[in-house]
Design an enzyme around this catalytic site. Structure first.
Site, PDB file in Angstrom:
ATOM      1  N   TYR A   1      12.062 -31.349 -25.818  1.00  0.00           N
ATOM      2  CA  TYR A   1      11.048 -30.360 -25.462  1.00  0.00           C
ATOM      3  C   TYR A   1      11.706 -29.139 -24.821  1.00  0.00           C
ATOM      4  O   TYR A   1      11.445 -28.002 -25.215  1.00  0.00           O
ATOM      5  CB  TYR A   1      10.013 -30.971 -24.516  1.00  0.00           C
ATOM      6  CG  TYR A   1       8.883 -30.022 -24.166  1.00  0.00           C
ATOM      7  CD1 TYR A   1       7.857 -29.786 -25.074  1.00  0.00           C
ATOM      8  CD2 TYR A   1       8.859 -29.355 -22.948  1.00  0.00           C
ATOM      9  CE1 TYR A   1       6.829 -28.915 -24.769  1.00  0.00           C
ATOM     10  CE2 TYR A   1       7.825 -28.476 -22.633  1.00  0.00           C
ATOM     11  CZ  TYR A   1       6.815 -28.263 -23.551  1.00  0.00           C
ATOM     12  OH  TYR A   1       5.805 -27.391 -23.247  1.00  0.00           O
TER      13      TYR A   1
ATOM     14  N   SER B   1       8.001 -22.188 -22.456  1.00  0.00           N
ATOM     15  CA  SER B   1       7.830 -22.948 -21.214  1.00  0.00           C
ATOM     16  C   SER B   1       8.977 -22.644 -20.265  1.00  0.00           C
ATOM     17  O   SER B   1      10.094 -22.322 -20.696  1.00  0.00           O
ATOM     18  CB  SER B   1       7.796 -24.453 -21.514  1.00  0.00           C
ATOM     19  OG  SER B   1       7.800 -25.211 -20.318  1.00  0.00           O
TER      20      SER B   1
END
Length: 535
Positions: free
Chosen positions: A429, A417
């Site tokens: 994350y 990401s």
């Protein structure tokens, strides 16, 4: 009147040179100490030494942080309300000795757990109590990374570097979040100890004269920067310059540097990218294949003639996707597995490693985020996030590589990401995705001339169910959002172009480019301001 309460500090890795240096300096400063490490004899000897100096003998917690029971012993000590811990120093761990594909799954997994997994568990256990006490010491945490966490290198040091990238990103993100609570979090980046005998090499090729400060100087610098509230400490002028410019070095240049060790400059320049071109249609395994980017990958691969193995937890949705794709005259097998569990990962790894109908393309797509602040998130949810987003990627990649290298061909796409380039507000994350990108880069360097390609796909905001599962509305202007079809198409094109990192979309290429030149403190502040509070 009694004086101020002494700061109580727990030091892991206290049986290493750097750990001992931290312990001695903290003891001299008057801290009460708890010593943790893998070698009981070394810990007892250090405790005896300190007892002889002050009469007070530190607690000793021997154990391997890769072992669940030993880690739990340290976690429970951090959680206790009796003689609570005000400062946590997570010291260095033993370096890896073998790289993929030679190292087995258990070996690389233990190394990851001993470093990144332990930091996650220990910070989650320590921080809530520290926030409530706010010791003026200051309280908080110090973690240890290394240059390979910022600039990728091949081989065993690169595997350790990927875990260090996670540790550094998580520490920096939490530092900004908890500074308002009176806590300081600092990650210290010492040069690897072996450079005293051998100059550290950029990408295993270009020797860099970055002779490190000794362990005592590193500990002193880390404690001083922690007291000053700095999130990143890099002791020594040479190492500091190396880390400072690391984000400015494009990965193709790192590949060229690695190529210089193996051959001439023309050969090195040709190796600035991996093998190019489309592969013949084969068998692709896609995790998280029941929805989102995973399902879109499956659709694109089926249209190109690939047979598929789709992995997800939801059997009904998985079969629905499989039935739709079988209409394209390809074979689609389904594998229902929960990658948050050891049994689920082992089940998928067995299929990935199978010699019969071998996997030609592995897409590690499964992943999820947690909602809420780090200290409010259930430790079990954080652990599940670690297992799916990081451990599953490592284990399945380790299972795939021996066969791919033996066959002289194969592709691995690790879905990361853009968040992995940004120290999100307390976000595991972002830290997990920084690990996935770093792992992909180091493997791309390690697997040169094997015919195997490894690429990290780093999308930005994508129109999938990702945010809905967090209970969040889509935010930001519409032009920030991409369709999954666009993301996958550009990712497949970048894989065929031999890239190690794919960032789909001109907007996100620009954002990632800007992060390379922006000062880290400003980057942390902006990331915290724009983050949605994901844990």
């Amino acid at each position: 009147m009694s004086g101020p309460t002494p700061r109580r500090t727990l030091v892991t890795g206290a049986d290493t040179d750097l750990g001992r240096a931290f312990v001695r300096r903290l003891h001299a400063a008057g801290d009460e100490l708890v010593l943790a490490g893998g070698e009981r004899a070394a810990l007892e000897a250090l405790a005896d030494e300190l007892s002889g100096l002050s009469g007070a003998r530190p607690e000793v917690l021997p154990g391997d942080l890769a072992d669940e029971l030993d880690l739990d012993l340290v976690v429970r000590r951090l959680l206790t309300g009796t003689r609570p811990i005000d400062l946590l120093v997570v010291g260095p761990t033993p370096p890896s000795t073998r790289a993929l594909p030679e190292a087995d799954v258990a070996e690389v997994r233990a190394a990851l757990d001993r470093s990144a997994g332990a930091v996650l568990a220990l910070l989650r256990a320590a921080l809530p109590g520290m926030i409530s006490r706010r010791h003026p010491g200051p309280g908080g945490a110090i973690t240890v990374t290394g240059p390979a966490g910022y600039l990728p290198v091949p081989g065993p040091a690169g595997l350790d570097g990927a875990a260090q990238a996670y540790i550094g990103m998580l520490t920096e993100a939490l530092a900004h979040t908890f500074s308002r609570d009176g806590l300081a979090l600092t990650t210290v980046c010492p040069t690897p100890p072996h450079v005293e005998k051998e100059r550290w090499r950029l990408a295993g090729a270009m020797p860099l004269h970055v002779a490190p400060p000794d362990a005592d100087a590193v500990a002193a610098a880390a404690l001083a920067d922690h007291a000053a509230g700095r999130a990143l400490c890099v002791p020594g002028v040479g190492p500091r310059a190396l880390v400072g410019v690391s984000r400015l070095v494009p990965f193709p240049a790192v590949r060229v540097a690695a190529g210089l060790r193996r051959g001439s400059l023309p050969q090195a320049l040709r190796g600035r990218r991996g093998p190019r071109g489309a592969r013949p249609a084969g068998i692709a395994l896609v995790t998280g294949g029941s929805s989102g980017i995973g399902a879109t990958y499956a659709e694109h691969l089926a249209s190109a003639g690939h047979d598929l193995v789709l992995v997800a937890r939801d059997a009904i949705r998985l079969e629905e996707v499989a039935d739709r794709l079988r209409a394209q005259a390809v074979r689609v097998d389904v594998l229902v597995a929960d990658l948050a569990t050891a049994a689920g990962r082992a089940k998928v790894a067995e299929r990935v490693a199978a010699a019969e109908r071998p996997i030609d393309l592995l897409v590690n797509n499964a992943g999820f985020a947690t909602a809420g602040e780090f200290v409010d998130t259930d430790p079990a949810a954080l652990r599940a996030n670690y297992e799916v987003n990081m451990a599953a990627v490592l284990e399945l990649t380790a299972a795939a590589l021996p066969g791919m290298v033996a066959r002289g061909r194969g592709d691995i796409v690790n879905v990361s990401s853009v968040a992995g380039f940004l120290p999100g507000r307390g976000s595991v994350y972002s830290a997990g995705k920084s690990y996935v990108t770093a792992l992909s880069r180091t493997l791309a360097l390690t697997l040169v001339d094997t015919g195997v390609r490894v690429m990290a796909l780093c999308p930005g905001y994508t129109r999938t169910e990702f945010h809905a599962r967090l209970g969040q509305e889509r935010s930001g202007p519409e032009w920030l959002w991409m369709d999954a079809d666009e993301v996958v198409a550009e990712g497949m094109a970048d894989l065929e172009a031999g890239k190690a990192v794919s960032v789909p979309g001109a907007v996100y290429k620009t954002i990632v480019g800007v992060t390379r030149v922006m000062p880290r403190a400003l980057l942390r502040a902006l990331a915290a301001r724009s983050a949605s509070g994901r844990g």
